[in-house]
Design an enzyme around this catalytic site. Structure first.
Site, short mmCIF file in Angstrom:
data_model
loop_
_atom_site.label_atom_id
_atom_site.label_comp_id
_atom_site.label_asym_id
_atom_site.label_seq_id
_atom_site.Cartn_x
_atom_site.Cartn_y
_atom_site.Cartn_z
N GLU A 137 -2.88 0.58 -0.54
CA GLU A 137 -2.21 1.69 0.15
C GLU A 137 -3.17 2.85 0.35
O GLU A 137 -3.14 3.52 1.39
CB GLU A 137 -0.96 2.11 -0.65
CG GLU A 137 0.16 1.09 -0.46
CD GLU A 137 1.12 0.97 -1.64
OE1 GLU A 137 1.18 1.88 -2.48
OE2 GLU A 137 1.82 -0.07 -1.70
N TRP A 167 3.77 3.36 -10.44
CA TRP A 167 5.00 4.03 -9.96
C TRP A 167 4.89 4.46 -8.50
O TRP A 167 5.88 4.80 -7.88
CB TRP A 167 5.29 5.25 -10.82
CG TRP A 167 5.76 4.95 -12.22
CD1 TRP A 167 5.81 3.72 -12.83
CD2 TRP A 167 6.23 5.89 -13.19
NE1 TRP A 167 6.30 3.85 -14.10
CE2 TRP A 167 6.56 5.17 -14.35
CE3 TRP A 167 6.41 7.27 -13.18
CZ2 TRP A 167 7.06 5.79 -15.50
CZ3 TRP A 167 6.90 7.90 -14.33
CH2 TRP A 167 7.22 7.15 -15.47
N LYS A 168 3.67 4.51 -7.99
CA LYS A 168 3.43 4.98 -6.60
C LYS A 168 4.02 6.39 -6.44
O LYS A 168 3.99 7.16 -7.40
CB LYS A 168 4.01 3.98 -5.60
CG LYS A 168 3.50 2.57 -5.87
CD LYS A 168 3.71 1.61 -4.75
CE LYS A 168 3.16 0.25 -5.13
NZ LYS A 168 3.22 -0.72 -4.05
N GLY A 217 5.35 -5.14 -2.23
CA GLY A 217 6.59 -4.50 -1.81
C GLY A 217 7.39 -5.31 -0.80
O GLY A 217 8.33 -4.81 -0.20
N GLY A 232 4.64 -2.80 -9.13
CA GLY A 232 5.09 -1.64 -8.38
C GLY A 232 6.59 -1.43 -8.52
O GLY A 232 7.07 -0.87 -9.51
N GLY A 233 7.35 -1.90 -7.55
CA GLY A 233 8.79 -1.67 -7.49
C GLY A 233 9.52 -1.93 -8.80
O GLY A 233 10.34 -1.10 -9.24
#
Ligand code: PGA
Length: 248
Positions: free
Chosen positions: A96, A10-11, A172, A233-234
């Site tokens: 990241e 989910w970051k 991303g 991710g997204g």
């Protein structure tokens, strides 16, 4: 036969309130999935998500952890805290964190060892930049990342761990690696594991692909022989995640 694994990362997204809504909306869709489903969520969401997935097959992961047991480390979260809150998986070495928070191979290795000590399953990330790919040094670079991350990790421990290959240029960006590129690197990672440990051990390790995984590309990627699922991710923030989980 390795079971597929689909992990959402989910970051820094989703408040606890939003997290509750998302998990609820995905619940029926991911129920009974053939793949193992993991939500890796921000620390503040852990308690909420742990409650929301109770009595389901979905597993809970965290996105970060410090490598010390406890003490004067303002703002950090310890492995014991995560375990106590119901966390089973921990993302380590995401690009990241490497790029924005200066986590180097030494830190990654310390975190991997500490996670394993606490029976947290590490999802160990590796992956090259676009410059490295274009310079033709992607494979040796990734080999170096893997070897450094696994310093002191036993064969029994690596069998229980996950590795995620995430080319930085595909994260991303909507620019997904081709299935051939993803398979080539994941096979190379398995080869590195075979050299560090042995072939049989390497065959047991789950290697995921991450970087712009979407419902329309998941099937082709996940069906590659050395790819055992994805780190998403997204697309993990929407109902698309369920489509990826049920990619078949
Ligand atoms: P993405 O992120 O799916 O949004 O590209 C993947 C990741 O960083 O784990």
């Amino acid at each position: 036969m390795r079971r597929k694994v689909v992990a959402g990362n989910w970051k820094m997204n989703m408040t606890p309130t939003q997290a509750k809504v998302l998990v609820k909306s995905l619940a029926d869709e991911v129920k009974g999935a053939e793949a193992e489903v993991i939500y890796c969520v921000p620390a503040i969401d852990i308690t909420t998500v742990a409650d929301a997935i109770r009595s389901t097959d979905v597993k809970l992961g965290a996105e970060n952890m410090y490598y010390e047991e406890k003490g004067a480390y303002t703002g950090e979260v310890s492995p014991e805290m995560l375990v106590d809150a119901g966390v089973q998986y921990i993302i380590i070495g995401h690009s990241e964190r490497r790029q924005l928070f200066n986590e180097d191979d030494t830190v990654v290795n310390k975190k991997v060892l500490k996670a394993l000590e606490h029976d947290l399953t590490p999802i160990i990330c590796c992956g090259e930049t676009l410059e490295q790919r274009e310079a033709g040094v992607a494979l040796p670079f990734i080999e170096g990342q893997i070897k450094a991350a696994l310093e002191g990790v036993t064969a029994e421990q690596i069998k229980k761990s996950l590795i995620a290959y995430e080319p930085i240029w595909a994260i991303g960006t909507g620019k997904v690696a081709t299935t051939e590129q993803a398979q080539e690197v994941c096979a190379a990672i398995r080869g590195v594991l075979g050299n560090i440990y042995d072939k049989e051990t390497a065959e047991e390790v789950h290697i995921l692909y991450g970087g712009s995984v979407k419902p329309d590309n998941a099937k082709a990627i996940f069906e590659q022989p050395d790819i055992d699922g994805g780190l998403v991710g997204g697309a993990s923030l929407t109902l698309d995640f369920a489509k990826i989980v049920n990619y078949k």
